[in-house]
Design an enzyme around this catalytic site. Structure first.
Site, PDB file in Angstrom:
ATOM      1  N   THR A 129      -7.115   8.651   6.604  1.00 25.41           N
ATOM      2  CA  THR A 129      -7.402   9.473   5.436  1.00 25.41           C
ATOM      3  C   THR A 129      -8.700   9.088   4.882  1.00 25.41           C
ATOM      4  O   THR A 129      -8.826   9.119   3.420  1.00 25.41           O
ATOM      5  CB  THR A 129      -6.386   8.571   4.336  1.00 25.41           C
ATOM      6  OG1 THR A 129      -6.441   7.260   4.557  1.00 25.41           O
ATOM      7  CG2 THR A 129      -4.863   9.183   4.586  1.00 25.41           C
ATOM      8  N   UNK A 130      -9.613   8.586   5.714  1.00 28.06           N
ATOM      9  CA  UNK A 130     -11.023   8.512   5.255  1.00 28.06           C
ATOM     10  C   UNK A 130     -11.781   9.587   5.869  1.00 28.06           C
ATOM     11  O   UNK A 130     -12.148   9.860   7.170  1.00 28.06           O
ATOM     12  CB  UNK A 130     -11.665   7.403   5.950  1.00 28.06           C
ATOM     13  N   PRO A 131     -12.156  10.941   4.861  1.00 22.74           N
ATOM     14  CA  PRO A 131     -12.889  11.877   5.472  1.00 22.74           C
ATOM     15  C   PRO A 131     -14.066  11.779   6.183  1.00 22.74           C
ATOM     16  O   PRO A 131     -14.387  12.432   7.191  1.00 22.74           O
ATOM     17  CB  PRO A 131     -13.131  12.740   3.967  1.00 22.74           C
ATOM     18  CG  PRO A 131     -12.063  12.393   3.332  1.00 22.74           C
ATOM     19  CD  PRO A 131     -11.761  11.026   3.694  1.00 22.74           C
TER      20      PRO A 131
END
Length: 266
Positions: A129-131
């Site tokens: 979930t860390u772009p």
């Protein structure tokens, strides 16, 4: 200097960059809001999704805690690499190589178990979930493919940067993941497998998950993402704090500087 004085000094050092990050989030929200309004006025179907603000109370807590993690991290350039406790995650691309044979999926191990005496170990920390982390995974894969003859590679899956039930980010691309906060080790390993299903990594790259006490995250001051290089159990390269100082190009430059092109091609 007493502990109180040290804490105060660290707080004063963090405040300027913390406020600059808050300003960035405010500007980001403003741009996204204007874009959202423009799409509404044009009656575009793409406006049906929920608009999520980044500058929230939970977001501010996450940003502040990320700076605290960085400030109090154990890892130091040139010093011993923390041998954090992790859990092995099977890489679907891995065959019967030596590391897979020694470490079963779900088994507890340590970060330096994957380090060789003669080869550097590139350690990449991040979550689905860390772009900024997921956007760089194709570049990381390319590093593994090009330099696996002279270096070892390890991906460490950590706590979610933007869980869907926490400080979530807008899901506006194919890189987006919907992952909730990890309740147990099984959740974390499942999230790592979900990442590997979307972004396959070469078999030369081993994958582990941080323990639920986040000991690797704390020791290396990761918070969102970070990359480092371990050589002879020392930190030979320490990347900056993500997302703004997360830079795989520096890793490439380090590898190119320390190994000849002939060795890489071999």
């Amino acid at each position: 200097m007493g502990l109180l004085s040290v804490d105060l000094l660290i707080t004063l050092q963090i405040l300027p960059v913390f406020f600059s990050n808050c300003l960035f989030l405010a500007l980001y929200d403003s741009v996204i809001l204007l874009k959202h309004v423009a799409l509404l006025l044009s009656r575009s179907k793409s406006t049906r999704g929920e608009w999520r603000r980044m500058l929230t109370s939970e977001g501010l807590r996450c940003v502040w805690n990320s700076f605290l993690l960085d400030a109090y991290k154990q890892v130091k350039l040139g010093e011993d690499a923390p041998n954090s406790s992790v859990v092995h995650v099977s890489n679907p691309e891995s065959g019967n190589n030596y590391a897979s044979e020694k470490t079963a999926d779900g088994a507890e191990c340590h970060l330096l178990d994957f380090a060789s005496a003669e080869r550097p170990l590139v350690v990449n920390f991040g979550s689905a979930t860390u772009p900024p982390f997921t956007r760089q995974l194709p570049a990381f894969r390319q590093l593994v493919e090009e330099f696996s003859s002279v270096a070892d590679f390890l991906l460490v899956y950590i706590d979610e940067a933007h869980p869907s039930d926490g400080w979530a980010v807008p899901g506006d691309s194919s890189l987006s993941f919907e992952v909730k906060k990890h309740r147990n080790q099984e959740d974390r390993c499942a999230a790592a497998h979900q990442l590997l299903e979307r972004f396959s990594l070469p078999p030369q790259c081993q994958v582990v998950a941080d323990r639920m006490d986040n000991n690797a995250n704390v020791a290396y001051g990761v918070a969102f993402e970070r990359v480092c290089i371990v050589q002879r159990r020392k930190i030979a390269y320490l990347g900056g704090k993500g997302p703004f100082s997360y830079n795989l190009q520096e890793v490439r430059s380090w590898l190119e500087k320390n190994f000849s092109k002939r060795u890489i091609l071999d």
